[in-house]
Design an enzyme around this catalytic site. Structure first.
Site: not given
Length: 210
Positions: A39, A61, A69
């Site tokens: 990522y 988010e 995350w």
């Protein structure tokens, strides 16, 4: 919470970065987990300037709030399936029955408030089309300068621009867009460059140099 909240290895270098086995230098949060590393290398910090992509990132988010995350990334395929690839028109039409259906989906984060926020955010995105649109609305809050962090501790987490963005989105009907979440968004979509100066990705967004 940003990706940097991931567990950090102890071999942090003098610039707050870690030299990987592939010869590339990354921040500690992107140096261990293969998913986070991919990522970081291919997505994080690159500009997002399309409505669907930006709407998706705002919602993800928001789902991250209180979580890592990495958890959201692992669930992202399921999120995309559940929310029709985050097409605002499709999600805006979700009903209360859809909310209940989604709350039974083990592939996503089953939080009623966050699911409802995703629907509300789709509706707000559509409303913004009558004006400048979501992308222009968000990017107008891009600051004039970006941090120059050597270590993670040097990355600021507050700025007038992110506070203003959070307030403006709330005014337009968006939810789960608090300042902390909006700073993570600004980092992720390249509105600010918080790549550490020693990282191989520093300046890669094309928005900021150096």
């Amino acid at each position: 919470m940003t990706p940097a909240a991931a567990a950090q290895p102890r071999n942090e270098g003098m610039y707050g970065t870690v030299l990987g086995d592939d010869g590339l230098v990354r921040p500690p949060w992107a140096a261990v987990d293969p998913l986070l590393r991919e990522y970081y290398d291919s997505e994080w910090g690159l500009p997002i300037r399309d409505e669907q992509g930006l709407y998706e990132r705002i919602c993800l988010e928001g789902f991250q709030a209180g979580l890592s995350w990495a958890t959201i990334l692992r669930k992202r395929p399921a999120f995309r399936q559940a929310f029709h690839d985050f097409q605002p028109d499709a999600v805006a039409a979700f009903t209360e029955a859809d909310v209940e259906r989604l709350l039974q989906d083990p592939g996503i984060v089953r939080n009623r408030l966050k699911v409802r926020a995703t629907i509300a955010n789709a509706q707000a995105t559509i409303t913004l089309r009558e004006r400048e649109g979501l992308v222009a609305f968000v990017w107008q809050f891009q600051p004039t300068t970006t941090p120059q962090p050597v270590t993670h501790a040097e990355i600021p987490t507050q700025s007038p621009e992110l506070v203003a963005l959070s307030k403006a989105l709330r005014t337009q009907g968006f939810s789960f867009v608090g300042p902390t979440t909006m700073f993570a968004l600004m980092e992720a979509i390249g509105m600010v460059d918080t790549h550490l100066l020693g990282s191989h990705r520093r300046g890669s967004s094309g928005v900021w140099q150096g």
